[in-house]
Write an enzyme that holds these catalytic residues in place. Structure first.
Site, PDB file in Angstrom:
ATOM      1  N   TYR A   1      -1.717  -0.314  11.132  1.00  0.00           N
ATOM      2  CA  TYR A   1      -1.865  -1.002   9.843  1.00  0.00           C
ATOM      3  C   TYR A   1      -0.690  -0.708   8.916  1.00  0.00           C
ATOM      4  O   TYR A   1      -0.014  -1.617   8.428  1.00  0.00           O
ATOM      5  CB  TYR A   1      -3.177  -0.577   9.177  1.00  0.00           C
ATOM      6  CG  TYR A   1      -3.284  -0.985   7.728  1.00  0.00           C
ATOM      7  CD1 TYR A   1      -3.596  -2.290   7.385  1.00  0.00           C
ATOM      8  CD2 TYR A   1      -3.055  -0.067   6.709  1.00  0.00           C
ATOM      9  CE1 TYR A   1      -3.691  -2.681   6.057  1.00  0.00           C
ATOM     10  CE2 TYR A   1      -3.138  -0.440   5.379  1.00  0.00           C
ATOM     11  CZ  TYR A   1      -3.452  -1.746   5.053  1.00  0.00           C
ATOM     12  OH  TYR A   1      -3.526  -2.122   3.740  1.00  0.00           O
TER      13      TYR A   1
ATOM     14  N   ASP B   1     -13.727  12.441  12.881  1.00  0.00           N
ATOM     15  CA  ASP B   1     -12.624  12.019  12.032  1.00  0.00           C
ATOM     16  C   ASP B   1     -12.000  10.732  12.548  1.00  0.00           C
ATOM     17  O   ASP B   1     -12.080  10.420  13.745  1.00  0.00           O
ATOM     18  CB  ASP B   1     -11.561  13.122  11.971  1.00  0.00           C
ATOM     19  CG  ASP B   1     -10.717  13.047  10.712  1.00  0.00           C
ATOM     20  OD1 ASP B   1     -10.956  12.141   9.882  1.00  0.00           O
ATOM     21  OD2 ASP B   1      -9.819  13.893  10.542  1.00  0.00           O
TER      22      ASP B   1
ATOM     23  N   THR C   1       0.819  -1.205   0.000  1.00  0.00           N
ATOM     24  CA  THR C   1       0.000   0.000   0.000  1.00  0.00           C
ATOM     25  C   THR C   1       0.855   1.258   0.000  1.00  0.00           C
ATOM     26  O   THR C   1       1.998   1.238   0.482  1.00  0.00           O
ATOM     27  CB  THR C   1      -0.913   0.012   1.245  1.00  0.00           C
ATOM     28  OG1 THR C   1      -1.574   1.264   1.366  1.00  0.00           O
ATOM     29  CG2 THR C   1      -0.099  -0.204   2.523  1.00  0.00           C
ATOM     30  N   ASP C   2       0.286   2.344  -0.499  1.00  0.00           N
ATOM     31  CA  ASP C   2       0.988   3.629  -0.450  1.00  0.00           C
ATOM     32  C   ASP C   2       1.044   4.200   0.961  1.00  0.00           C
ATOM     33  O   ASP C   2       1.796   5.140   1.231  1.00  0.00           O
ATOM     34  CB  ASP C   2       0.337   4.640  -1.401  1.00  0.00           C
ATOM     35  CG  ASP C   2      -1.146   4.877  -1.153  1.00  0.00           C
ATOM     36  OD1 ASP C   2      -1.720   4.222  -0.251  1.00  0.00           O
ATOM     37  OD2 ASP C   2      -1.740   5.704  -1.866  1.00  0.00           O
ATOM     38  N   GLU C   3       0.277   3.633   1.873  1.00  0.00           N
ATOM     39  CA  GLU C   3       0.244   4.157   3.233  1.00  0.00           C
ATOM     40  C   GLU C   3       1.569   3.993   3.973  1.00  0.00           C
ATOM     41  O   GLU C   3       1.792   4.643   4.998  1.00  0.00           O
ATOM     42  CB  GLU C   3      -0.891   3.494   4.022  1.00  0.00           C
ATOM     43  CG  GLU C   3      -2.254   3.848   3.471  1.00  0.00           C
ATOM     44  CD  GLU C   3      -3.373   3.171   4.242  1.00  0.00           C
ATOM     45  OE1 GLU C   3      -3.357   3.228   5.483  1.00  0.00           O
ATOM     46  OE2 GLU C   3      -4.256   2.582   3.595  1.00  0.00           O
TER      47      GLU C   3
ATOM     48  N   LYS D   1     -22.025   9.202   5.342  1.00  0.00           N
ATOM     49  CA  LYS D   1     -21.250   9.777   6.432  1.00  0.00           C
ATOM     50  C   LYS D   1     -19.902  10.233   5.891  1.00  0.00           C
ATOM     51  O   LYS D   1     -19.277   9.536   5.100  1.00  0.00           O
ATOM     52  CB  LYS D   1     -21.033   8.742   7.538  1.00  0.00           C
ATOM     53  CG  LYS D   1     -22.300   8.039   8.016  1.00  0.00           C
ATOM     54  CD  LYS D   1     -23.227   8.980   8.754  1.00  0.00           C
ATOM     55  CE  LYS D   1     -24.352   8.229   9.460  1.00  0.00           C
ATOM     56  NZ  LYS D   1     -25.288   7.583   8.532  1.00  0.00           N
ATOM     57  N   LEU D   2     -19.455  11.412   6.367  1.00  0.00           N
ATOM     58  CA  LEU D   2     -18.169  11.944   5.905  1.00  0.00           C
ATOM     59  C   LEU D   2     -17.295  12.317   7.092  1.00  0.00           C
ATOM     60  O   LEU D   2     -17.698  13.064   7.976  1.00  0.00           O
ATOM     61  CB  LEU D   2     -18.385  13.176   5.021  1.00  0.00           C
ATOM     62  CG  LEU D   2     -17.137  13.751   4.347  1.00  0.00           C
ATOM     63  CD1 LEU D   2     -16.482  12.720   3.436  1.00  0.00           C
ATOM     64  CD2 LEU D   2     -17.487  15.011   3.568  1.00  0.00           C
TER      65      LEU D   2
ATOM     66  N   ILE E   1     -15.988   4.271  -0.508  1.00  0.00           N
ATOM     67  CA  ILE E   1     -16.948   4.362  -1.611  1.00  0.00           C
ATOM     68  C   ILE E   1     -18.084   3.344  -1.466  1.00  0.00           C
ATOM     69  O   ILE E   1     -19.267   3.720  -1.569  1.00  0.00           O
ATOM     70  CB  ILE E   1     -16.234   4.264  -2.973  1.00  0.00           C
ATOM     71  CG1 ILE E   1     -15.445   5.560  -3.228  1.00  0.00           C
ATOM     72  CG2 ILE E   1     -17.226   3.992  -4.105  1.00  0.00           C
ATOM     73  CD1 ILE E   1     -14.655   5.582  -4.528  1.00  0.00           C
TER      74      ILE E   1
ATOM     75  N   LYS F   1       2.383  -3.059   7.460  1.00  0.00           N
ATOM     76  CA  LYS F   1       2.577  -3.224   6.011  1.00  0.00           C
ATOM     77  C   LYS F   1       4.000  -2.842   5.613  1.00  0.00           C
ATOM     78  O   LYS F   1       4.623  -3.504   4.780  1.00  0.00           O
ATOM     79  CB  LYS F   1       1.560  -2.386   5.230  1.00  0.00           C
ATOM     80  CG  LYS F   1       0.127  -2.874   5.326  1.00  0.00           C
ATOM     81  CD  LYS F   1      -0.065  -4.269   4.765  1.00  0.00           C
ATOM     82  CE  LYS F   1       0.034  -4.306   3.255  1.00  0.00           C
ATOM     83  NZ  LYS F   1      -0.285  -5.671   2.733  1.00  0.00           N
TER      84      LYS F   1
END
Length: 274
Positions: free
Chosen positions: A90, A212, A63-65, A145-146, A131, A94
């Site tokens: 996480y 958040d 992952t890019d994380e 929800k945002l 999504i 990774k």
């Protein structure tokens, strides 16, 4: 090759469902540290040992994380040379798994490659992901929800493009190399949500703000120049609105696939105020 690509599409969709959600560790829907270590560190170790024992070509989907995040006003993007700077349990595990792959290649000669990909969208994604969660909420008549201020940026790529890129690395990539996979799809979360609302014929402000996520990375952005130049790969799904419409149609048509996980997922989010 066609059968292989179809298999990869299914597997990459599943891995990004768990995004490579790794048993839903990423968003804290299960206890983070222990399961992240078990899945990403111990699991990768076990796979590497099996590849070494049986002399199997090994590709590691990451992952890019692992690179941390970028400021919203920073023109930079992640490259294969970007230092690792993970910010969550996480992404830390990774990053650890990536380093194990490199060590097993150098020390034991395991024929390995690594790819680090940006956020996927498309069919077969678990409903805990951003999504699919918005889409399935709207299908259920529930307001989406945002998180936070909605300005966090992700570099979206269709899961079929991720799959075709992994296939390119598997079949043409140089052993021991890392390739970043991205489709130049940077969009902030509120823009994505408003596109989904528009596709459902709903007002652009028809959603609820929620707390958040802890340690929520601000921006991811991938520079996939190496992949494109060396392996000749290009994304096929370059129209995000079109890909999103196809994704919405898939979730409408495949409720039996996602419905069993929906209630439990929403209950866990509600317990976190999200």
């Amino acid at each position: 090759m066609r059968d292989g690509l179809a298999y990869l599409r299914a597997r990459v969709a599943a891995r990004k469902t768990a995004r490579h959600g790794d048993e839903l560790v990423e968003h804290g829907l299960v206890p983070r540290g222990r399961i992240a270590v078990r899945t990403n560190v111990e699991g990768t170790y076990a796979l590497l040992e099996a590849a070494r024992k049986h002399d199997v070509r090994y590709h590691h989907v990451s992952t890019d994380e692992v690179y941390g995040d970028l400021a919203l006003d920073d023109p930079a993007r992640f490259t294969e040379e970007t230092p690792y700077h993970p910010s969550s349990p996480y992404s830390s595990t990774k990053a650890s798994s990536d380093l194990l792959v490199r060590a097993w290649h150098r020390t034991f000669g395991v024929r390995a490659t690594i790819s680090n990909c940006s956020n996927n969208y498309g069919p077969y994604q678990h409903v805990e992901k951003f999504i699919p969660r918005q889409i399935t909420n709207l299908i259920d008549g529930v307001r989406p929800k945002l998180y936070g201020d909605g300005l966090n940026v992700r570099d979206w790529i269709h899961t079929e493009d991720h799959s075709s890129a992994v296939w390119a690395v598997l079949t043409r990539g140089r052993i021991g190399e890392t390739y970043l996979i991205g489709a130049d799809g940077e969009k902030n979360n509120i823009t994505v949500l408003r596109e989904i609302l528009k596709a459902f014929g709903r007002p652009e402000d028809d959603f609820d703000w929620v707390r958040d996520r802890p340690g929520h990375d601000r921006r991811y952005a991938i520079d996939s120049t190496k992949l494109r130049r060396e392996l000749g790969w290009e994304p096929a799904h370059t129209d995000f609105a079109e890909g999103l419409a196809e994704t919405i149609a898939w979730y409408r048509d495949n409720e039996a696939w996602w419905r069993p996980a929906k209630a439990a997922t929403e209950a866990k989010y509600a317990a976190q105020g999200q």
